[in-house]
Scaffold this active site. Structure first.
Site, short mmCIF file in Angstrom:
data_model
loop_
_atom_site.label_atom_id
_atom_site.label_comp_id
_atom_site.label_asym_id
_atom_site.label_seq_id
_atom_site.Cartn_x
_atom_site.Cartn_y
_atom_site.Cartn_z
N THR A 1 0.86 -1.18 0.00
CA THR A 1 0.00 0.00 0.00
C THR A 1 0.90 1.23 0.00
O THR A 1 2.12 1.12 0.03
CB THR A 1 -0.88 0.06 1.27
OG1 THR A 1 -0.01 0.24 2.40
CG2 THR A 1 -1.66 -1.20 1.47
N ASP B 1 -7.29 -4.23 4.81
CA ASP B 1 -7.30 -3.36 6.00
C ASP B 1 -7.24 -1.88 5.67
O ASP B 1 -7.65 -1.04 6.47
CB ASP B 1 -6.12 -3.71 6.91
CG ASP B 1 -4.78 -3.40 6.25
OD1 ASP B 1 -4.54 -3.92 5.14
OD2 ASP B 1 -3.97 -2.66 6.84
N THR C 1 0.77 -1.36 6.33
CA THR C 1 0.94 -2.01 5.04
C THR C 1 1.27 -3.47 5.26
O THR C 1 2.00 -3.81 6.19
CB THR C 1 2.05 -1.35 4.20
OG1 THR C 1 2.25 -2.11 3.00
CG2 THR C 1 3.37 -1.28 4.95
N ARG D 1 -13.11 -8.69 -2.42
CA ARG D 1 -12.28 -8.66 -1.21
C ARG D 1 -11.86 -7.24 -0.85
O ARG D 1 -11.47 -6.44 -1.69
CB ARG D 1 -11.04 -9.54 -1.42
CG ARG D 1 -10.08 -9.57 -0.22
CD ARG D 1 -8.91 -8.64 -0.40
NE ARG D 1 -7.89 -8.79 0.65
CZ ARG D 1 -6.84 -8.00 0.79
NH1 ARG D 1 -6.64 -7.00 -0.05
NH2 ARG D 1 -5.98 -8.20 1.77
N VAL D 2 -11.93 -6.91 0.43
CA VAL D 2 -11.47 -5.64 0.97
C VAL D 2 -10.46 -5.93 2.07
O VAL D 2 -10.72 -6.75 2.95
CB VAL D 2 -12.64 -4.80 1.53
CG1 VAL D 2 -12.12 -3.53 2.19
CG2 VAL D 2 -13.62 -4.45 0.41
N TRP E 1 -0.17 -7.82 4.79
CA TRP E 1 -1.24 -8.79 4.53
C TRP E 1 -2.47 -8.36 5.33
O TRP E 1 -2.58 -8.59 6.52
CB TRP E 1 -0.77 -10.18 4.94
CG TRP E 1 -1.57 -11.29 4.36
CD1 TRP E 1 -2.83 -11.23 3.86
CD2 TRP E 1 -1.17 -12.66 4.23
NE1 TRP E 1 -3.26 -12.45 3.41
CE2 TRP E 1 -2.25 -13.36 3.62
CE3 TRP E 1 -0.01 -13.36 4.55
CZ2 TRP E 1 -2.19 -14.73 3.36
CZ3 TRP E 1 0.04 -14.72 4.29
CH2 TRP E 1 -1.04 -15.39 3.70
#
Length: 347
Positions: free
Chosen positions: A216, A247, A266, A244-245, A268
Site C-alpha cells: 500500500t 485493511d 501495510t 475482497r477488501v 497482509w
C-alpha cells in the site's frame, strides 16, 4: 561596586543559560519529524533491485515527502500534507495504489483508501472503486462532505462525481507490469490446484510469492498546531476475488489517528484487520502507557505471531516516529520540521 559587578555577572550567566536553553529547544523542535510515508512492505531485497529502479523509488518517495512538506510549511493542516503525499504515490506506477494498482482475479483494478483526522477522530474511506483517479481524495470527501465513514463501489464513485472529484476510465489504472504479474499468478495457481488435488493438500501461500503484491502507500503527519492525521491507499492483493477488501480502508485496522498518535499500515490485510493493528498502537499508548516505539513493535510482533507480515509507520504528537516491519524491506521515508529528508528501503 563589587556587589554591582557580581550581580551583573550573575545576570549575564542567567541570560546566557536561557539563550542556550532556547537554542536547544529550537534545535529539538526543528528536527522533530512532521511527515512520515510508506510505499509498501514485502520481499524487497537489494540483490533483486537494479540501481535505476532503486533510484526511481527513492526519487518518488522524496517527491511525496516534499509535496506534503510544502503543505505544512505553508501553514496547511496535517490532513492536507497526508493527502498531498499520497496523491504523488497514487500517481506513480511504482506503488500498489492508484496508477500502479494490482489486478483482481477478473482483471480489474479495485482501489481502497481511508483518512483520519486526529483532533476529532473524523474519518472517511472508499473501497472497491474503479474510476476515482485518486482514492485518497475520495476518502477525504466522504469524511468532509457526507455523514458516512465508508462508501463502496458504484455508490462511492457516484458520490465522488457529485463532490467534483476527477474520474477516469478504468483503463487508466492498467499497467503492463501488474498485468503480467496477474498472468503469472493465474498460471501458478492453476498448477498448484492440480498438484494440490493430486496430493490432497493446499500449499499456496501468498506471503511467499512476490507476485501476490499486497503493498500500500500511506502517510502520517503533524502540523504546526500539533494536529495529527493519517491516510492509506491501496490496490489490494493481486488475484483477489469476490470483492475482497483489506485493511487499508478500515478505520482502526489500516489507518488510525487521534490527538496522540497517527498510524498507517501495510502488509497482509487480513491479519491487520484481525489484529485491529492501527488502533492497537494507539490503545497501547493510551491505556498501557507504552512508548510509541514499543507499541508499534508489539503490534508488528502480534501480526507475525498470527502468521501475517507487513509494517507500520507511526508518528506521535511530539514528533517521534516508529517504522517497524517484519518483511525483508519496506519503502519508507520521513522529513523533519527543518526539511531534512530520510529515505530507506531495506531492513
Amino acid at each position: 561596586m563589587i556587589l554591582t559587578t557580581t550581580a551583573t555577572s550573575a545576570k549575564t550567566g542567567v541570560i546566557l543559560s536561557l539563550l542556550l536553553l532556547l537554542a536547544a529547544l529550537s534545535f529539538a523542535q526543528g528536527n522533530r519529524y512532521v511527515l512520515v510515508i510508506h510505499g509498501g512492505a514485502g520481499t524487497i531485497l537489494k540483490e533483486n533491485m537494479t540501481a535505476e529502479r532503486e533510484e526511481a523509488y527513492r526519487t518518488a518517495l522524496t517527491e511525496a515527502l516534499q509535496a506534503g512538506y510544502t503543505q505544512l510549511k505553508a501553514g496547511k493542516s496535517s490532513l492536507d500534507a497526508v493527502e498531498a503525499a499520497i496523491v504523488v504515490m497514487e500517481n506513480s506506477p511504482l506503488f500498489n495504489a492508484g496508477k500502479g494498482a494490482v489486478f483482481t482475479h477478473e482483471g480489474r483494478n479495485e482501489l481502497d483508501a481511508s483518512v483520519m483526522w486526529g483532533p476529532t477522530r473524523a474519518a472517511g474511506a472508499v473501497a472497491g472503486v474503479t474510476t476515482i483517479r485518486n482514492p485518497i481524495r475520495g476518502a477525504r470527501a466522504v469524511m468532509e462532505q457526507s455523514e458516512h465513514v465508508m462508501l463502496t463501489g458504484k455508490g462511492a464513485e457516484a458520490f465522488a462525481a457529485s463532490a467534483g472529484l476527477e474520474l477516469v476510465d478504468p483503463s487508466y489504472f492498467h499497467t503492463e507490469g501488474r498485468w503480467k504479474a496477474l498472468q503469472r499468478v493465474l498460471q501458478r495457481d492453476s498448477l498448484r490446484t492440480q498438484l494440490d488435488h493430486d496430493a490432497g493438500k493446499q500449499t499456496a501461500n501468498p506471503a511467499m510469492d512476490n507476485d501476490y503484491k499486497y503493498g500500500t502507500v500511506g502517510a502520517v503527519a503533524l502540523d504546526r498546531n500539533g494536529h495529527l492525521a493519517a491516510g492509506t491507499s491501496t490496490g489490494g492483493m493481486t488475484n483477489k476475488r469476490y470483492g475482497r477488501v483489506g485493511d487499508s480502508p478500515i478505520i482502526g485496522a489500516g489507518t488510525y489517528a487521534n490527538a496522540q498518535v497517527a498510524v498507517s499500515c501495510t502488509g497482509w490485510g487480513e491479519y491487520f484487520i484481525r489484529g485491529i493493528a492501527a488502533y492497537d498502537v494507539a490503545a497501547q499508548m493510551a491505556y498501557g502507557q507504552a512508548s510509541l516505539a514499543n507499541a508499534a513493535a508489539n503490534v508488528i510482533k502480534n501480526i507475525g505471531d498470527m502468521g501475517g507480515n507487513g509494517g507500520i509507520i507511526a508518528l506521535d504528537n511530539r514528533g517521534n516516529v516508529a517504522m517497524p516491519f517484519n518483511t525483508a524491506g519496506m519503502y519508507r521515508g520521513a522529513i523533519t520540521e527543518s526539511g531534512d529528508v530520510e529515505i530507506a528501503i531495506y531492513k
